[in-house]
Design a protein around this motif. Structure first.
Motif, PDB file in Angstrom:
ATOM      1  N   VAL A  16       1.016  -0.698   0.335  1.00  0.00           N
ATOM      2  CA  VAL A  16      -0.537  -0.350   0.157  1.00  0.00           C
ATOM      3  C   VAL A  16       1.281   1.365   0.182  1.00  0.00           C
ATOM      4  O   VAL A  16       0.282   2.165  -0.786  1.00  0.00           O
ATOM      5  CB  VAL A  16      -1.000  -0.101   1.657  1.00  0.00           C
ATOM      6  CG1 VAL A  16      -1.668   2.182   1.640  1.00  0.00           C
ATOM      7  CG2 VAL A  16      -2.042  -1.026   1.345  1.00  0.00           C
ATOM      8  N   SER A  17       1.631   0.827   0.894  1.00  0.00           N
ATOM      9  CA  SER A  17       3.122   2.379   0.761  1.00  0.00           C
ATOM     10  C   SER A  17       3.380   2.279  -0.339  1.00  0.00           C
ATOM     11  O   SER A  17       3.775   3.804  -0.843  1.00  0.00           O
ATOM     12  CB  SER A  17       3.667   2.656   1.848  1.00  0.00           C
ATOM     13  OG  SER A  17       4.478   1.795   1.941  1.00  0.00           O
ATOM     14  N   ALA A  18       4.083   1.730  -1.451  1.00  0.00           N
ATOM     15  CA  ALA A  18       4.975   1.941  -2.308  1.00  0.00           C
ATOM     16  C   ALA A  18       3.714   2.322  -3.545  1.00  0.00           C
ATOM     17  O   ALA A  18       4.128   3.105  -4.512  1.00  0.00           O
ATOM     18  CB  ALA A  18       5.064   0.700  -2.814  1.00  0.00           C
ATOM     19  N   ALA A  19       2.614   1.876  -3.462  1.00  0.00           N
ATOM     20  CA  ALA A  19       1.165   1.784  -4.385  1.00  0.00           C
ATOM     21  C   ALA A  19       1.574   3.733  -3.842  1.00  0.00           C
ATOM     22  O   ALA A  19       1.168   4.598  -4.656  1.00  0.00           O
ATOM     23  CB  ALA A  19       0.499   1.001  -4.352  1.00  0.00           C
ATOM     24  N   LYS A  20       1.196   4.237  -3.070  1.00  0.00           N
ATOM     25  CA  LYS A  20       0.922   5.376  -2.651  1.00  0.00           C
ATOM     26  C   LYS A  20       2.380   6.666  -2.997  1.00  0.00           C
ATOM     27  O   LYS A  20       2.007   7.322  -3.817  1.00  0.00           O
ATOM     28  CB  LYS A  20       1.061   5.959  -0.931  1.00  0.00           C
ATOM     29  CG  LYS A  20       0.241   6.259  -0.753  1.00  0.00           C
ATOM     30  CD  LYS A  20       0.714   7.082   1.015  1.00  0.00           C
ATOM     31  CE  LYS A  20       0.243   8.109   1.710  1.00  0.00           C
ATOM     32  NZ  LYS A  20       1.797   9.494   1.728  1.00  0.00           N
ATOM     33  N   TYR A  21       3.548   6.059  -2.215  1.00  0.00           N
ATOM     34  CA  TYR A  21       4.434   6.925  -3.625  1.00  0.00           C
ATOM     35  C   TYR A  21       4.661   6.411  -5.255  1.00  0.00           C
ATOM     36  O   TYR A  21       4.429   7.825  -5.773  1.00  0.00           O
ATOM     37  CB  TYR A  21       5.475   6.287  -2.929  1.00  0.00           C
ATOM     38  CG  TYR A  21       6.175   6.207  -1.071  1.00  0.00           C
ATOM     39  CD1 TYR A  21       5.540   7.510  -0.415  1.00  0.00           C
ATOM     40  CD2 TYR A  21       6.406   5.303  -0.922  1.00  0.00           C
ATOM     41  CE1 TYR A  21       5.547   7.513   0.294  1.00  0.00           C
ATOM     42  CE2 TYR A  21       6.838   5.559   1.124  1.00  0.00           C
ATOM     43  CZ  TYR A  21       6.937   6.387   1.607  1.00  0.00           C
ATOM     44  OH  TYR A  21       6.884   6.719   3.172  1.00  0.00           O
ATOM     45  N   LEU A  22       3.937   5.787  -5.285  1.00  0.00           N
ATOM     46  CA  LEU A  22       3.954   5.392  -6.862  1.00  0.00           C
ATOM     47  C   LEU A  22       3.101   6.356  -7.084  1.00  0.00           C
ATOM     48  O   LEU A  22       3.120   7.338  -8.106  1.00  0.00           O
ATOM     49  CB  LEU A  22       3.426   4.369  -7.660  1.00  0.00           C
ATOM     50  CG  LEU A  22       4.021   4.140  -8.917  1.00  0.00           C
ATOM     51  CD1 LEU A  22       5.416   3.827  -9.085  1.00  0.00           C
ATOM     52  CD2 LEU A  22       3.129   2.417  -9.398  1.00  0.00           C
ATOM     53  N   PHE A  23       1.817   6.272  -6.884  1.00  0.00           N
ATOM     54  CA  PHE A  23       1.084   7.447  -7.083  1.00  0.00           C
ATOM     55  C   PHE A  23       1.249   8.719  -6.955  1.00  0.00           C
ATOM     56  O   PHE A  23       0.854  10.006  -8.072  1.00  0.00           O
ATOM     57  CB  PHE A  23      -0.322   6.841  -6.075  1.00  0.00           C
ATOM     58  CG  PHE A  23      -1.552   8.148  -6.993  1.00  0.00           C
ATOM     59  CD1 PHE A  23      -2.440   8.172  -7.932  1.00  0.00           C
ATOM     60  CD2 PHE A  23      -1.705   9.024  -6.400  1.00  0.00           C
ATOM     61  CE1 PHE A  23      -3.073   8.868  -8.202  1.00  0.00           C
ATOM     62  CE2 PHE A  23      -3.054  10.183  -6.136  1.00  0.00           C
ATOM     63  CZ  PHE A  23      -3.418  10.152  -7.809  1.00  0.00           C
ATOM     64  N   ASP A  24       1.332   9.299  -6.001  1.00  0.00           N
ATOM     65  CA  ASP A  24       2.486  10.552  -5.945  1.00  0.00           C
ATOM     66  C   ASP A  24       3.812  11.050  -6.900  1.00  0.00           C
ATOM     67  O   ASP A  24       3.302  12.997  -7.352  1.00  0.00           O
ATOM     68  CB  ASP A  24       3.065  10.360  -4.220  1.00  0.00           C
ATOM     69  CG  ASP A  24       2.592  10.652  -2.744  1.00  0.00           C
ATOM     70  OD1 ASP A  24       1.348  10.984  -3.520  1.00  0.00           O
ATOM     71  OD2 ASP A  24       2.634  10.426  -1.507  1.00  0.00           O
ATOM     72  N   GLY A  25       4.264  10.421  -7.004  1.00  0.00           N
ATOM     73  CA  GLY A  25       5.181  10.601  -8.028  1.00  0.00           C
ATOM     74  C   GLY A  25       4.422  11.260  -9.296  1.00  0.00           C
ATOM     75  O   GLY A  25       4.397  11.626  -9.922  1.00  0.00           O
ATOM     76  N   LEU A  26       3.154   9.919  -9.439  1.00  0.00           N
ATOM     77  CA  LEU A  26       2.729   9.964 -11.164  1.00  0.00           C
ATOM     78  C   LEU A  26       1.439  11.263 -11.201  1.00  0.00           C
ATOM     79  O   LEU A  26       1.518  12.230 -11.689  1.00  0.00           O
ATOM     80  CB  LEU A  26       2.023   8.704 -11.272  1.00  0.00           C
ATOM     81  CG  LEU A  26       2.634   7.548 -11.596  1.00  0.00           C
ATOM     82  CD1 LEU A  26       1.675   6.642 -11.959  1.00  0.00           C
ATOM     83  CD2 LEU A  26       2.880   7.996 -13.397  1.00  0.00           C
TER      84      LEU A  26
END
Ligand code: SF4
Ligand code: SF4
Length: 217
Positions: A16-26
């Motif tokens: 979940v935290s990896a997906a959050k960081y990915l979404f922040d970058g995108l």
């Protein structure tokens, strides 16, 4: 069994935290898709410089009276006015005039204070040279008429990106009469002048209204 469940919980947390960081970058990337471009395809495209752009100085030899005001007002005493005194006529004779654009800071002081208006700032900004000495322009080089972005057939002039119509992301092929997103400085000045003249009219008309207290007296 408990250990396995803890592992699954930790793994899910990390995912979940990896997906959050990915979404922040995108989200930054997607945000840029809604923004206007800030670059042009130079040198094939060029932005039209603003009206008061301070580019290469243009000089008219015939108008110069060799007064050297431009030298005195220049922060670095840059212009070189080469003149001799004609003893017969008792007048200055101008021989040469030069400005070194390798040192000039384009402040415009010389243009502002020249009493004969023989100096002016052009919209020319491409002054790069291989040899710094070739940046020292004499009166012939200074007297060359400037090139204009709008009259150069090899260049595609673009309007200022800041004034693109609302919702338009691409500055190419804009209809000339399309409404701009922002107002040009000239439009703002015109509106201000209209406001001032309207204000004056109002003041004038109120001045003309007879003062009741005076009229009754
Ligand atoms: S101020 Fe103007 S007229 Fe006087 S020397 Fe400079 S360029 Fe010539
Ligand atoms: S633009 Fe400024 S720095 Fe350049 S010659 Fe004129 S007064 Fe000097």
């Amino acid at each position: 069994m408990l250990g396995f469940l803890e592992k699954v919980r930790d793994y899910t947390k990390e995912a979940v935290s990896a997906a959050k960081y990915l979404f922040d970058g995108l989200s930054v990337t997607f945000d840029h898709m809604r923004r206007r471009p800030v670059t042009v395809q130079y040198p094939y495209e060029k932005l039209i410089p603003s009206e008061r752009y301070r580019g290469r100085i243009h000089y008219e030899f015939d108008k110069c009276i060799a007064c050297e005001v431009c030298v005195r007002v220049c922060p670095i005493n840059l212009p070189v006015v080469d003149w001799v005194m004609n003893k017969e006529t008792k007048k200055k004779e101008l021989r040469n005039y030069s400005i070194d654009f390798g040192a000039c800071i384009f402040c415009g002081n010389c243009v502002e204070y020249c009493p004969t208006n023989c100096l002016s700032m052009t919209e020319e900004y491409e002054l790069a040279a291989f040899d710094r000495h070739s940046l020292n322009y004499d009166n012939v080089a200074l007297g060359r008429l400037p090139t204009s972005v709008t009259s150069d057939p090899s260049v595609r002039p673009l309007r200022e990106l800041a004034y693109l119509p609302e919702g338009i992301m691409d500055p190419h092929d804009l209809p000339p009469n399309q409404k701009r997103a922002g107002k040009l400085p000239t439009q703002i000045i015109k509106e201000l002048q209209e406001e001032i003249s309207q204000g004056k009219d109002t003041v004038d008309s109120t001045d003309m209204v007879p003062n009741k207290s005076n009229s009754t007296n």
